[in-house]
Design a protein around this motif. Structure first.
Motif, PDB file in Angstrom:
ATOM      1  N   GLY A   2       0.812  -1.210   0.000  1.00 48.10           N
ATOM      2  CA  GLY A   2       0.000   0.000   0.000  1.00 48.10           C
ATOM      3  C   GLY A   2       0.846   1.260   0.000  1.00 48.10           C
ATOM      4  O   GLY A   2       2.017   1.254   0.335  1.00 48.10           O
ATOM      5  N   TYR A   4       1.448   5.231   1.282  1.00 48.73           N
ATOM      6  CA  TYR A   4       1.274   5.975   2.531  1.00 48.73           C
ATOM      7  C   TYR A   4       1.212   7.474   2.286  1.00 48.73           C
ATOM      8  O   TYR A   4       1.711   7.977   1.284  1.00 48.73           O
ATOM      9  CB  TYR A   4       2.419   5.661   3.498  1.00 48.73           C
ATOM     10  CG  TYR A   4       2.243   4.337   4.176  1.00 48.73           C
ATOM     11  CD1 TYR A   4       1.680   4.257   5.445  1.00 48.73           C
ATOM     12  CD2 TYR A   4       2.602   3.160   3.536  1.00 48.73           C
ATOM     13  CE1 TYR A   4       1.502   3.029   6.053  1.00 48.73           C
ATOM     14  CE2 TYR A   4       2.419   1.937   4.139  1.00 48.73           C
ATOM     15  CZ  TYR A   4       1.868   1.873   5.404  1.00 48.73           C
ATOM     16  OH  TYR A   4       1.668   0.669   6.008  1.00 48.73           O
ATOM     17  N   TYR A  33      -3.725   4.141  13.921  1.00 49.35           N
ATOM     18  CA  TYR A  33      -3.509   5.535  13.551  1.00 49.35           C
ATOM     19  C   TYR A  33      -4.026   6.571  14.548  1.00 49.35           C
ATOM     20  O   TYR A  33      -3.630   7.734  14.468  1.00 49.35           O
ATOM     21  CB  TYR A  33      -4.088   5.804  12.168  1.00 49.35           C
ATOM     22  CG  TYR A  33      -3.469   4.932  11.103  1.00 49.35           C
ATOM     23  CD1 TYR A  33      -2.091   4.732  11.051  1.00 49.35           C
ATOM     24  CD2 TYR A  33      -4.254   4.288  10.162  1.00 49.35           C
ATOM     25  CE1 TYR A  33      -1.516   3.925  10.078  1.00 49.35           C
ATOM     26  CE2 TYR A  33      -3.686   3.489   9.181  1.00 49.35           C
ATOM     27  CZ  TYR A  33      -2.321   3.319   9.147  1.00 49.35           C
ATOM     28  OH  TYR A  33      -1.762   2.522   8.182  1.00 49.35           O
ATOM     29  N   ASP A  55       2.199   8.789   9.713  1.00 50.64           N
ATOM     30  CA  ASP A  55       2.197   8.218   8.367  1.00 50.64           C
ATOM     31  C   ASP A  55       1.103   7.162   8.347  1.00 50.64           C
ATOM     32  O   ASP A  55       1.144   6.208   9.138  1.00 50.64           O
ATOM     33  CB  ASP A  55       3.548   7.589   8.038  1.00 50.64           C
ATOM     34  CG  ASP A  55       4.670   8.613   8.081  1.00 50.64           C
ATOM     35  OD1 ASP A  55       4.454   9.752   7.644  1.00 50.64           O
ATOM     36  OD2 ASP A  55       5.769   8.264   8.569  1.00 50.64           O
ATOM     37  N   ARG A  57      -1.868   4.842   5.822  1.00 47.01           N
ATOM     38  CA  ARG A  57      -2.187   4.369   4.473  1.00 47.01           C
ATOM     39  C   ARG A  57      -3.098   5.380   3.797  1.00 47.01           C
ATOM     40  O   ARG A  57      -3.992   5.934   4.434  1.00 47.01           O
ATOM     41  CB  ARG A  57      -2.874   3.009   4.517  1.00 47.01           C
ATOM     42  CG  ARG A  57      -1.938   1.884   4.892  1.00 47.01           C
ATOM     43  CD  ARG A  57      -2.672   0.542   4.747  1.00 47.01           C
ATOM     44  NE  ARG A  57      -1.817  -0.524   5.169  1.00 47.01           N
ATOM     45  CZ  ARG A  57      -1.066  -1.251   4.345  1.00 47.01           C
ATOM     46  NH1 ARG A  57      -1.104  -1.010   3.051  1.00 47.01           N
ATOM     47  NH2 ARG A  57      -0.308  -2.217   4.804  1.00 47.01           N
ATOM     48  N   GLN A  58      -2.859   5.606   2.537  1.00 49.48           N
ATOM     49  CA  GLN A  58      -3.662   6.584   1.812  1.00 49.48           C
ATOM     50  C   GLN A  58      -5.154   6.247   1.866  1.00 49.48           C
ATOM     51  O   GLN A  58      -5.986   7.143   1.900  1.00 49.48           O
ATOM     52  CB  GLN A  58      -3.182   6.704   0.369  1.00 49.48           C
ATOM     53  CG  GLN A  58      -1.844   7.399   0.263  1.00 49.48           C
ATOM     54  CD  GLN A  58      -1.391   7.591  -1.170  1.00 49.48           C
ATOM     55  OE1 GLN A  58      -2.198   7.657  -2.098  1.00 49.48           O
ATOM     56  NE2 GLN A  58      -0.086   7.700  -1.371  1.00 49.48           N
ATOM     57  N   GLU A  60      -6.749   5.334   4.328  1.00 52.74           N
ATOM     58  CA  GLU A  60      -7.288   5.757   5.627  1.00 52.74           C
ATOM     59  C   GLU A  60      -7.383   7.272   5.755  1.00 52.74           C
ATOM     60  O   GLU A  60      -7.822   7.784   6.784  1.00 52.74           O
ATOM     61  CB  GLU A  60      -6.429   5.198   6.766  1.00 52.74           C
ATOM     62  CG  GLU A  60      -6.377   3.685   6.819  1.00 52.74           C
ATOM     63  CD  GLU A  60      -7.733   3.044   7.127  1.00 52.74           C
ATOM     64  OE1 GLU A  60      -8.599   3.693   7.734  1.00 52.74           O
ATOM     65  OE2 GLU A  60      -7.906   1.873   6.746  1.00 52.74           O
TER      66      GLU A  60
END
Length: 121
Positions: A2, A4, A33, A55, A57-58, A60
């Motif tokens: 994935g 980030y 997160y 940082d 995951r995109q 999220e």
């Protein structure tokens, strides 16, 4: 694995809004997160700043953006009618441009932040 995104920023809130902010963060707690949220260990002076840095995951980013939007909509606690305000900078893998989430007037606006792209290098 994935892709980030790095998110870092702050909200200025009233001391009387702290319990509400903690409730919003806890209600949509993310096992990993949510650890990015931080309050000062001991308040001082007249402003309370709530910080986020991490940082994630995109995929999220929408989870975090939703929390920021809920925090932005917290009602004022006194006659000054001050609402949360702040700024978050988002840089993401695979993107050269930085974005910012500008928090004011009970809303979150996403804007380009070309002058901050160096943060993602």
């Amino acid at each position: 694995m994935g892709m980030y995104a790095s998110v870092r920023g702050w909200l200025e809130i009233d001391f009387g809004q702290r319990a509400g902010a903690e409730r919003i963060i806890e209600q949509s707690r993310h096992e990993l997160y949510s650890g990015g949220w931080a309050f000062p260990s001991r308040p001082f002076n007249w402003s309370l700043y709530l910080f986020y840095g991490g940082d994630i995951r995109q995929g999220e980013l929408s989870w975090l953006r939703d929390q920021v939007e809920q925090l932005a909509r917290m009602p004022p606690v006194d006659e000054d009618n001050d609402r949360p305000r702040g700024l978050f900078v988002v840089t993401a893998e695979g993107r050269e441009d930085a974005r910012m989430w500008q928090v004011r007037d009970a809303a979150v606006a996403e804007l380009p932040a070309p002058g901050l792209s160096w943060l993602g290098e």
